[in-house]
Design an enzyme around this catalytic site. Structure first.
Site, PDB file in Angstrom:
ATOM      1  N   LYS A 126       0.914  -1.248   0.023  1.00  0.00           N
ATOM      2  CA  LYS A 126       0.130   0.077   0.124  1.00  0.00           C
ATOM      3  C   LYS A 126       0.992   1.142   0.155  1.00  0.00           C
ATOM      4  CE  LYS A 126      -4.471   1.062   0.273  1.00  0.00           C
ATOM      5  NZ  LYS A 126      -5.752   0.123  -0.309  1.00  0.00           N
ATOM      6  N   ASP A 166      -7.134   4.232  -4.476  1.00  0.00           N
ATOM      7  CA  ASP A 166      -7.771   4.039  -3.329  1.00  0.00           C
ATOM      8  C   ASP A 166      -8.528   5.463  -2.830  1.00  0.00           C
ATOM      9  OD1 ASP A 166      -7.621   2.193  -0.865  1.00  0.00           O
ATOM     10  OD2 ASP A 166      -7.614   3.990   0.240  1.00  0.00           O
TER      11      ASP A 166
END
Ligand code: NDP
Ligand code: 2IT
Length: 446
Positions: A126, A166
């Site tokens: 991430k 995201d």
């Protein structure tokens, strides 16, 4: 608390001070896994839990850029490469002022289990930045993305680490990031997912997380002989996940009555139909305005500074951000008759809220299972890029549907308790763990 969990968490907290969201995500997993590991000592001897909670690599870098006034701005960029046991690091990039190391580590940690659940060969990662895209011009967003990629490009690659979107990163940002990567590397590869359909993207990727969470809710409901038909659904958020969850729930006969952003929520008892959803999509994706305008346009109520969990519903889908449902909200939802929580967001429920769901034995699908459709379809985009052949909308959607059904089956396999109650938290944590843990053991102490 189980003393073994307590001891493990004391170590995690002392090694990662101040990273509250990371502690929260690790503790939830440790509570599911420590009893399982006791029964399967090979994982204990190889210290898999200790290893899986330590990122393989953490990259932190300066992101300087020039705003429209010619002033220098400085943000911080991150990429957490958490685990590559079963495939290249894979996971989104978040652009939001709240972004910090602890938040990205929690997201990267959950991503490892989620990606394993999809059945596709993807490790977990991430990244992102504390850059706030709100109120920035397209040119400012482009200059930020170019600067961000000017450092990130040396760490990623189609077989190494494949970022995606995201919060705050959608098609526009992926375009700017991809353009800069291609310029720096002189390579047109599937290094990012969520690409535009004309330049290597997959059909259904924009829809995938919202569709997937709805398919997962359908599977959970079917274990009790129920369906979405005629159900009232409260959704939070009005971004990518919320929009396509609203679309799919409506298509399957449910009625979505709320939509929200960080300023408040709207309550539309008539339901957000296709035409009203088009308005939200234009408002949020093109005009980049506030959800309040919906209430003005369609004459319904708007609640400033509130979240939608007071509204009576059968099903709740938190699709905005972490820790958006607390213990009180959870109790209210259940008191009002809510029977199912399907998490489109990552870790939207606090540990206390989860305890309330599990005690009431309602259907509770945690994010790492319920929202895995997004990254699963990113995996399908990678497959199409490798083959250099695109699939049709129907083909991708049907693969996504099958993957969500398989994730549900895995959760049932690992999460069913003696009384028949399916604990999807244990199911997802253990089901996601086994494949990664076995791969780590096979690959030695690395
Ligand atoms: P978007 O940026 O498209 O939308 C985010 C939405 O959540 C916006 O409505 C935003 O409101 C709201 N929001 C964000 N932060 C907060 C906050 N701190 N408080 C209240 N509301 C907030 O993001 P996505 O729809 O892509 O992501 C939503 C959630 O789903 C995230 O948790 C993400 O990690 C998760 N997720 C996303 C996937 C994907 O494929 N995109 C896949 C799996 C999970 P505002 O506009 O006011 O900021
Ligand atoms: O949280 C997530 O799973 C995502 N933001 C999607 C990640 C991806 O690589 O598609």
């Amino acid at each position: 608390m189980d003393p073994r969990v307590q001891q493990f968490m004391a170590m995690i907290k002392s090694r990662n001070p101040g990273e509250n969201e990371f502690h929260q995500a690790v503790q939830e997993v440790a509570e599911s896994l420590i009893p399982f590991i006791e029964e399967n000592p090979k994982y204990k001897h190889a210290k898999i839990l200790e290893r899986i909670a330590e990122p393989e690599r953490t990259i932190i870098f300066r992101v300087p850029w020039l705003d429209d006034k010619g002033e220098v701005q400085i943000n911080r960029g991150f990429r957490i490469e958490m685990n590559s046991a079963i495939g290249p690091y894979k996971g989104g990039l978040r652009l939001h002022p709240t972004v910090n190391l602890g938040i990205l580590k929690f997201l990267a940690f959950e991503q490892v289990f989620k990606n394993s659940l999809t059945t596709l060969p993807m490790g977990g990662g991430k990244g992102g930045s504390d850059f706030d895209p709100k109120g920035k011009s397209d040119n400012e967003v482009m200059r930020f993305c170019q600067s961000f990629m000017s450092e990130l490009f040396r760490h990623i690659g189609a077989d190494t680490d494949v970022p995606a979107g995201d919060i705050g990163v959608g098609g526009r940002e992926i375009g700017f990031l991809f353009g800069q990567y291609k310029r720096l590397k002189n390579e047109f590869t599937g290094v990012l997912t969520g690409k535009g359909i004309e330049w290597g993207g997959s059909l259904i990727r924009p829809e995938a997380t919202g569709y997937g969470v709805t398919y997962f809710a359908q599977e959970m409901l079917s274990t009790r002989g129920l369906s979405l038909q005629g159900k009232t659904v409260c959704i939070s958020g009005s971004g990518n996940v919320a929009q396509y969850a609203t679309e799919k729930v409506t298509q399957l006969g449910g009625k979505v009555v709320t939509s929200s952003d960080s300023n408040g929520f709207i309550y539309d008892p008539q339901g957000i139909d296709a035409e009203k959803l088009n308005f939200i999509m234009d408002l949020k994706n093109i005009r980049r305005g506030r959800i309040k305008e919906y209430a003005e346009k369609f004459g319904c109520e708007y609640f400033e500074g509130k979240r939608p969990w007071d509204i009576k519903c059968d099903i709740a889908m938190p699709n905005a951000t972490q820790n958006e449902i607390n213990e009180e909200d959870a109790k209210k939802l259940i008191r009002n008759g809510c029977i199912c929580i399907a998490e489109g967001a990552n870790m939207p429920s606090t540990p206390e809220a989860i305890e309330v769901y599990l005690k009431a034995e309602i259907l509770y699908g945690p994010g790492k299972a319920a929202n895995a459709g997004g990254v699963a379809t990113s995996g399908l985009e990678m497959t199409q890029n490798s083959m250099r052949l695109p699939w049709s909308r129907e083909e991708v959607d049907s693969k996504l549907h099958t993957i969500m059904q398989n994730i549900h089956t895995t959760c049932v396999r690992y999460g069913t308790k003696e009384n028949g109650f399916i604990n999807y938290v244990d199911g997802a944590n253990i089901g996601g763990f086994v494949k990664v843990a076995n791969a780590m053991i096979a690959q030695g102490v690395v």
